[in-house]
Enzyme design. Structure first.
Site, PDB file in Angstrom:
ATOM      1  CB  CYS A  67       2.609   2.923  10.191  1.00  0.00           C
ATOM      2  SG  CYS A  67       3.495   4.496  10.202  1.00  0.00           S
ATOM      3  CG  HIS A 121      -1.191   2.194   8.042  1.00  0.00           C
ATOM      4  ND1 HIS A 121      -0.325   3.180   8.450  1.00  0.00           N
ATOM      5  CD2 HIS A 121      -1.332   2.351   6.710  1.00  0.00           C
ATOM      6  CE1 HIS A 121       0.052   3.903   7.409  1.00  0.00           C
ATOM      7  NE2 HIS A 121      -0.547   3.414   6.344  1.00  0.00           N
TER       8      HIS A 121
END
Length: 478
Positions: free
Chosen positions: A46, A100
């Protein structure tokens, strides 16, 4: 998100899906976009991939390889996509998962936005008790699921910014980050009906590639999937050439596809509002998933690898006046290409290529604008694209080169801060997969004498790096 959408049907699917994925809204968006059939992420996890896309720079420049470090602290004070538009007079608004969340982004990189960032409350639906869950209508009517709340917030936001945009007083940049199909796969139960259990098939290659170096494997139990109690109770080891029980594999694949179709429905709601507000013909729209996903192929799960299933992800860009009739390209593209594309599509001067050391360069690119592909999707383009993944506590870095026919990967020793460089003289493994005969990457042909010349050529290209793989065929910025 895997590039398994109706619009992607064809040879570039990582594996066949039965039944076909239900994605009418993304298919409709693709029909008005440049659909990038072969887009690859810079690192299949991510924060690193999102950081690369949002800064237009690769992990060895951002120095973000994990879910902890913030690029402004370890890389440089780089301008991001939303920050660029904010600096150029746009109202920049973000919600959901764009960066993120948390410390890996300095808590959603506040400098990028014109107003406070929006997150939907989601603790209830991030429980580690289950890896997937179908939520009843009675339950989500009382408390909407987080992505439902994000879609509602996006609609409210568009209504709020529409008057100023339509009057020409202020343009907007709105980033809407849906979480699903991230684990746990939580979705409204009605989406299960799209995927009858008897129609879901097991992957046909539940084994590691033949002759795969051990360094290429990630233990999906200790890395991610094992955190969920229903999976933990299975006592799976996550070791090479092991996977989960067949019934669990079927359930997880079914839940994944249901979660994907749920997200598709939310995209449809946001796009419908854009049309309703009369903004569709004057608004650029990009859609992307932050990396691919392994659903039992090779016995692997989640991401965290350099395999095709982890690095190949969906992306499309809709530019009114350029992509109205829908364009499809099979050319190799990368996630770092989005930043320069959006800048040019919005009418700004092209971003300059980053110098070798761009630590103090706030605004530059390490990707290539996709605007030329909107003018000719079949034109000559990059002959190779790059991804990477660290191993062994960041002392080894797997670098992978995807060309038209091959995926070639080397796993050299790697030195972190302040060097951030590989030692190509110390390799922990090498992989070569020939997609012309082995699209599932089931056979590592590195030691096959028939491929010796190919290995030498690809090794040279990999080590030279992305600057030697530009569409013009020339070295840039060296």
């Amino acid at each position: 998100m895997r590039p398994e959408l109706g619009a992607f049907l064809g040879p570039d699917f990582p594996s066949p899906v039965h039944p076909t994925v239900h994605s009418p809204n993304l298919d409709a968006l693709a029909a008005q976009s440049l659909l990038l059939k072969r887009a690859y992420v810079q690192q299949a996890v991510c924060s690193p991939t999102r950081t690369s896309l949002l800064t237009g720079r690769r992990p060895d420049t951002t120095h973000v390889y994990d879910l902890i470090h913030y690029f402004r602290n370890v890389g440089g004070n780089y301008t991001t996509i939303p920050e660029f538009f904010k600096n150029n007079g746009y109202r920049s608004i973000g919600m959901g998962k764009i960066f993120h969340p948390g410390r890996a982004s300095g808590f959603d990189d506040p400098i990028s936005w014109s107003e406070p960032y929006y997150h939907a409350p989601d603790q209830k639906f991030r429980s580690v008790n289950f890896s997937w869950r179908a939520v009843s209508k009675d339950e989500y009517n009382i408390r909407p699921l987080p992505d439902m709340q994000i879609a509602d917030n996006a609609i409210k936001t568009l209504n709020r910014v529409a008057p100023a945009a339509k009057s020409g007083n202020q343009n907007f940049f709105v980033a809407v980050g849906f979480h699903k199909p991230h684990l746990p796969f939580v979705f409204p139960e009605e989406f299960l009906s799209l995927y009858p259990k008897e129609s879901i098939r097991l992957p046909d290659n539940p084994h590691a590639p033949v002759n795969m170096p051990e360094i290429a494997w990630i233990n999906y139990i200790t890395e991610e999937l094992g955190v969920y109690h229903d999976i933990n109770r299975l006592h799976a080891t996550g070791a090479i050439n092991t996977t989960l029980p067949d019934d669990v594999v079927i359930d997880l694949r079914r839940a994944y596809y249901s979660a994907l179709s749920y997200t598709d429905s939310l995209v449809g709601k946001v796009m419908a509002e854009l049309v309703k507000l009369g903004l569709a013909e004057s608004t650029i729209v990009s859609f992307w998933g932050d990396h691919g996903w392994q659903l039992g192929e090779h016995g692997e799960w989640c991401k965290h690898t350099n395999f095709e299933d982890a690095t190949h992800a969906p992306m499309m860009v809709r530019v009114p006046g350029l992509t109205d009739k829908g364009l499809v390209t099979e050319r190799l593209t990368e996630y770092v290409d989005l930043f320069p594309t959006l800048v040019e599509a919005a009418g700004f001067d092209p971003l300059p290529l980053c110098p070798e050391d761009s630590t103090t360069t706030a605004l530059c690119r390490e990707g290539t604008s996709l605007i030329p592909l909107m003018q000719d999707p079949t034109r000559e383009w990059k002959v190779g694209v790059f991804s990477q993944y660290p191993r062994n506590n960041y002392t080894v870095m797997g670098y992978t080169l995807r060309t038209d026919k091959y995926r070639y990967t080397e796993w050299p020793a790697f030195t972190m801060s302040p060097v951030y460089k590989p030692d190509w003289n110390k390799l922990y493994g090498v992989e070569l997969y020939d997609h012309s005969v082995d699209p599932e990457e089931n056979y590592n042909r590195f030691n096959d004498p028939q491929y010796q010349n190919i290995v030498e050529q690809l090794s040279s290209q990999l080590r030279k790096g992305w600057r030697y793989m530009q569409p013009t065929g020339t070295m840039l910025g060296h």
